[in-house]
Enzyme design. Structure first.
Site, short mmCIF file in Angstrom:
data_model
loop_
_atom_site.label_atom_id
_atom_site.label_comp_id
_atom_site.label_asym_id
_atom_site.label_seq_id
_atom_site.Cartn_x
_atom_site.Cartn_y
_atom_site.Cartn_z
N SER A 182 -23.82 -10.98 6.27
CA SER A 182 -24.67 -10.63 5.13
C SER A 182 -25.87 -11.57 5.04
O SER A 182 -26.98 -11.16 4.71
CB SER A 182 -23.86 -10.72 3.83
OG SER A 182 -22.77 -9.83 3.88
N GLU A 228 -21.71 -4.75 -1.55
CA GLU A 228 -22.16 -5.86 -2.40
C GLU A 228 -23.63 -6.18 -2.12
O GLU A 228 -24.43 -6.43 -3.03
CB GLU A 228 -21.28 -7.10 -2.16
CG GLU A 228 -19.85 -6.98 -2.65
CD GLU A 228 -18.95 -6.12 -1.76
OE1 GLU A 228 -19.35 -5.80 -0.62
OE2 GLU A 228 -17.85 -5.76 -2.23
N GLN A 236 -4.48 12.17 0.67
CA GLN A 236 -3.54 12.44 -0.43
C GLN A 236 -3.20 13.93 -0.51
O GLN A 236 -2.03 14.31 -0.70
CB GLN A 236 -4.17 11.96 -1.76
CG GLN A 236 -3.20 11.89 -2.91
CD GLN A 236 -2.11 10.83 -2.70
OE1 GLN A 236 -2.30 9.89 -1.94
NE2 GLN A 236 -0.98 11.01 -3.35
N ILE A 237 -4.20 14.77 -0.35
CA ILE A 237 -3.97 16.22 -0.42
C ILE A 237 -3.11 16.69 0.76
O ILE A 237 -2.32 17.63 0.65
CB ILE A 237 -5.32 16.98 -0.48
CG1 ILE A 237 -5.95 16.76 -1.87
CG2 ILE A 237 -5.17 18.47 -0.19
CD1 ILE A 237 -7.35 17.32 -2.05
N HIS A 238 -3.23 16.01 1.89
CA HIS A 238 -2.40 16.35 3.06
C HIS A 238 -0.98 15.79 2.94
O HIS A 238 -0.14 16.11 3.79
CB HIS A 238 -3.03 15.79 4.34
CG HIS A 238 -4.14 16.63 4.91
ND1 HIS A 238 -5.39 16.69 4.34
CD2 HIS A 238 -4.18 17.43 6.00
CE1 HIS A 238 -6.16 17.49 5.06
NE2 HIS A 238 -5.46 17.96 6.06
N ARG A 250 -1.14 25.10 2.64
CA ARG A 250 0.13 24.41 2.39
C ARG A 250 0.79 24.96 1.13
O ARG A 250 0.18 25.00 0.06
CB ARG A 250 -0.14 22.91 2.20
CG ARG A 250 1.06 22.09 1.83
CD ARG A 250 2.07 22.03 2.95
NE ARG A 250 3.16 21.10 2.64
CZ ARG A 250 4.24 21.02 3.37
NH1 ARG A 250 4.42 21.78 4.44
NH2 ARG A 250 5.19 20.15 3.04
N ALA A 277 -23.25 -15.43 10.67
CA ALA A 277 -24.38 -14.87 9.90
C ALA A 277 -24.27 -13.34 9.85
O ALA A 277 -24.74 -12.64 10.74
CB ALA A 277 -25.71 -15.28 10.53
N GLU A 317 -24.54 -2.20 8.25
CA GLU A 317 -25.93 -2.17 7.75
C GLU A 317 -26.02 -2.65 6.30
O GLU A 317 -26.81 -2.13 5.51
CB GLU A 317 -26.57 -0.79 7.95
CG GLU A 317 -26.73 -0.49 9.43
CD GLU A 317 -27.73 0.60 9.74
OE1 GLU A 317 -28.72 0.75 9.02
OE2 GLU A 317 -27.50 1.32 10.73
N THR A 344 -23.03 -2.65 18.12
CA THR A 344 -22.78 -1.28 18.59
C THR A 344 -23.49 -1.11 19.93
O THR A 344 -24.68 -1.42 20.04
CB THR A 344 -23.30 -0.27 17.54
OG1 THR A 344 -22.62 -0.53 16.31
CG2 THR A 344 -23.06 1.17 17.99
C1 LIG Z 1 -18.13 -1.20 13.73
C2 LIG Z 1 -19.27 -2.13 13.39
C3 LIG Z 1 -20.51 -1.92 13.99
C4 LIG Z 1 -21.57 -2.80 13.73
N1 LIG Z 1 -22.76 -2.64 14.40
C5 LIG Z 1 -23.71 -3.59 14.28
C6 LIG Z 1 -24.88 -3.55 15.10
O1 LIG Z 1 -25.07 -2.63 15.91
N2 LIG Z 1 -25.79 -4.55 14.98
C7 LIG Z 1 -25.64 -5.60 14.11
O2 LIG Z 1 -26.50 -6.46 14.06
N3 LIG Z 1 -24.54 -5.66 13.31
C8 LIG Z 1 -23.57 -4.70 13.38
N4 LIG Z 1 -22.44 -4.77 12.60
C9 LIG Z 1 -22.28 -5.89 11.70
C10 LIG Z 1 -22.34 -5.51 10.21
O3 LIG Z 1 -23.65 -5.19 9.87
C11 LIG Z 1 -21.76 -6.71 9.43
O4 LIG Z 1 -20.36 -6.69 9.65
C12 LIG Z 1 -22.07 -6.64 7.96
O5 LIG Z 1 -23.43 -6.85 7.73
C13 LIG Z 1 -21.27 -7.66 7.13
O6 LIG Z 1 -21.33 -8.94 7.69
P1 LIG Z 1 -19.96 -9.75 7.92
O7 LIG Z 1 -19.03 -8.85 8.64
O8 LIG Z 1 -20.28 -11.06 8.54
O9 LIG Z 1 -19.38 -9.99 6.47
P2 LIG Z 1 -19.74 -11.21 5.40
O10 LIG Z 1 -21.18 -11.31 5.32
O11 LIG Z 1 -18.97 -12.41 5.88
O12 LIG Z 1 -19.13 -10.64 4.10
C14 LIG Z 1 -17.77 -10.80 3.72
C15 LIG Z 1 -17.64 -10.33 2.27
O13 LIG Z 1 -18.43 -11.20 1.41
C16 LIG Z 1 -19.32 -10.39 0.67
N5 LIG Z 1 -20.58 -11.12 0.45
C17 LIG Z 1 -21.32 -11.79 1.36
N6 LIG Z 1 -22.43 -12.29 0.77
C18 LIG Z 1 -22.40 -11.89 -0.52
C19 LIG Z 1 -23.28 -12.09 -1.65
N7 LIG Z 1 -24.42 -12.75 -1.54
N8 LIG Z 1 -22.90 -11.55 -2.84
C20 LIG Z 1 -21.75 -10.86 -2.95
N9 LIG Z 1 -20.88 -10.64 -1.93
C21 LIG Z 1 -21.21 -11.16 -0.74
C22 LIG Z 1 -19.56 -9.15 1.51
O14 LIG Z 1 -20.05 -8.08 0.75
C23 LIG Z 1 -18.17 -8.92 2.07
O15 LIG Z 1 -17.39 -8.25 1.11
C24 LIG Z 1 -21.38 -3.88 12.83
C25 LIG Z 1 -20.14 -4.05 12.21
C26 LIG Z 1 -19.09 -3.22 12.50
C27 LIG Z 1 -17.75 -3.49 11.86
#
Ligand SMILES: Cc1cc2nc3c(=O)[nH]c(=O)nc-3n(C[C@H](O)[C@H](O)[C@H](O)COP(=O)(O)OP(=O)(O)OC[C@H]3O[C@@H](n4cnc5c(N)ncnc54)[C@H](O)[C@@H]3O)c2cc1C
Length: 386
Positions: free
Chosen positions: A138, A373, A342-344, A274, A136, A369, A164
């Site tokens: 997005s 999308e 690219q500039i580097h 450069r 879970a 966050e 995080t």
């Molecule tokens: C370094 C880092 C720190 C983070 N820190 C936190 C934190 O502190 N707390 C926390 O709760 N979360 C945290 N996250 C999680 C982050 O919020 C999620 O990774 C993000 O919300 C995306 O969810 P997912 O990785 O499961 O991708 P998915 O939801 O699986 O998405 C995969 C792809 O499908 C696309 N997609 C999904 N649904 C749709 C739709 N309806 N329409 C179009 N495209 C869609 C997405 O845009 C994406 O391109 C962190 C992530 C990272 C990498």
């Protein structure tokens, strides 16, 4: 005719001073360690107390809890200046302030605020905020972690992913399902302290960028927390989360502006130094256009970001403005970091220059966050609801 007042886009004297103060702090306390912390995948333990001493661990929280009681605009200034030097530090500060502490400050009762905010604001502990799960992201409302009431306790079971400060956080806000039959209205938020039996940190993520900022799984196995650690009303956790994200996304937009500015500054400096074909590469129109386009995009991103923050300071609900700023600024930052490399030329590909780190760090900004999308989806829903 009523004479209208001119719109004023200038920062106040206090805001100029705040920017200078955070910039000087970042230059003195962060810049010398950026690559060392990136390699080590952690900050030095004295970073948080130093941030707190400057008010950066409690930027927007009331003075009664020890906070600096600054505005959302001021908060953007702080995050922007940190990100200009180290986006990973800015990410941690944003998660601490804009997610964990902000959720407690906005929806906690008086006792919860008194118990947890001072510790977060003083920098005794990093704050963490757990929404995302492996299945879970997005679709956050599809979470599986549960909170079940048992006498004078809530019992949490499940696993949060990509958190995080999942390993180093001392206080965590956890979002869990309390009544599956009610869909997103059956989700609640809880405050969990590090060391509570049944809570443990899982895998530390080995990341592309933002490496100094701790990210890990957090596991809950019959984790019992006191009943009064329910944060906000039962069943309101997801709805409250969306409001927290309205603020958090402005922070990520500011982080994007700062990262883009840092990348632009590095590119400009390098282009002046450069020399190729007997002249500075800044003399080539191809390079000048990249610099001009980047500077223009950054200004646009900054305006969107500070406008969203300004509206928030006026008490407006900024769902659309927050997503618009976050979407635009994060994509501007990705392009700025790409052009910086690219500039580097080849020197953008090695660790002796800051370009490669900006390039690695930036990609998180179109994902965390809410992906780009999802920001488009939020904006479109707002447009269609009008
Ligand atoms: C370094 C880092 C720190 C983070 N820190 C936190 C934190 O502190 N707390 C926390 O709760 N979360 C945290 N996250 C999680 C982050 O919020 C999620 O990774 C993000 O919300 C995306 O969810 P997912 O990785 O499961 O991708 P998915 O939801 O699986 O998405 C995969 C792809 O499908 C696309 N997609 C999904 N649904 C749709 C739709 N309806 N329409 C179009 N495209 C869609 C997405 O845009 C994406 O391109 C962190 C992530 C990272 C990498």
């Amino acid at each position: 005719m009523i004479k209208s007042q001119a719109m004023d886009f200038r920062p106040t004297e206090e805001q100029e001073l705040l920017r200078r103060t955070v910039r000087e702090f970042a230059a003195a306390e962060i810049a010398p360690h950026v690559m060392e912390w990136d390699e080590a995948q952690q900050f030095s333990p004295d970073l948080l107390p130093k941030l707190a001493a400057l008010g950066l661990a409690g930027v927007q929280f009331p003075e009664e809890y020890g906070g600096a009681a600054l505005s959302a605009v001021d908060y953007c200034i702080c995050i922007e200046e940190l990100a200009r030097v180290c986006p990973a530090v800015a990410l941690s500060v944003a998660a601490h302030n804009g997610l964990c502490s902000a959720h407690i400050a906005a929806f906690g009762n008086a006792a919860q605020k008194a118990a947890f905010l001072p510790r977060l604001v003083r920098g005794d502990v990093w704050g963490a905020w757990g929404l995302t799960e492996a299945g879970a992201g997005s679709d956050a409302a599809g979470m599986r972690t549960t909170g079940v009431r048992d006498g004078d306790a809530w019992v949490l079971n499940g696993a949060k992913t990509f958190i995080t400060h999942g390993r180093i956080g001392g206080v965590m806000v956890v979002i869990a399902v309390t009544d599956r039959s009610k869909g997103h209205r059956g989700i609640s938020a809880f405050i969990v302290e590090r060391g509570t039996p049944g809570m443990s940190a899982g895998k530390k993520e080995n990341k592309l960028g933002m490496r100094a900022s701790d990210t890990s799984e957090v596991l809950f196995d019959n984790c019992r927390i006191p009943a009064d650690h329910l944060l906000g009303d039962e069943g309101q956790g997801f709805i409250n989360t969306l409001q927290v994200l309205d603020g958090g996304r402005i922070g990520i937009a500011a982080l994007s502006v700062g990262l883009a500015q840092g990348a632009y500054d590095a590119a400009l400096g390098y282009a002046r130094e450069r020399r190729q074909f007997g002249q500075a590469i800044a003399e080539f129109q191809a390079i000048q256009w990249k610099l001009a386009d980047t500077a223009t995009r950054i200004e646009a991103a900054r305006l969107l970001t500070y406008r969203a923050a300004y509206l928030r300071d006026q008490g407006a609900r900024t769902t659309r403005e927050s997503s618009t700023a976050k979407l635009f600024a994060s994509e501007v930052a990705v392009k700025a970091a790409d052009d910086c490399v690219q500039i580097h030329g080849g020197y953008g590909f090695v660790k002796d220059y800051p370009a490669e780190k900006f390039f690695r760090d930036v990609k998180l900004l179109t994902i965390g966050e809410g992906t780009s999308e999802i920001q488009r989806l939020v904006i479109a829903r707002q447009l269609l609801a009008q």
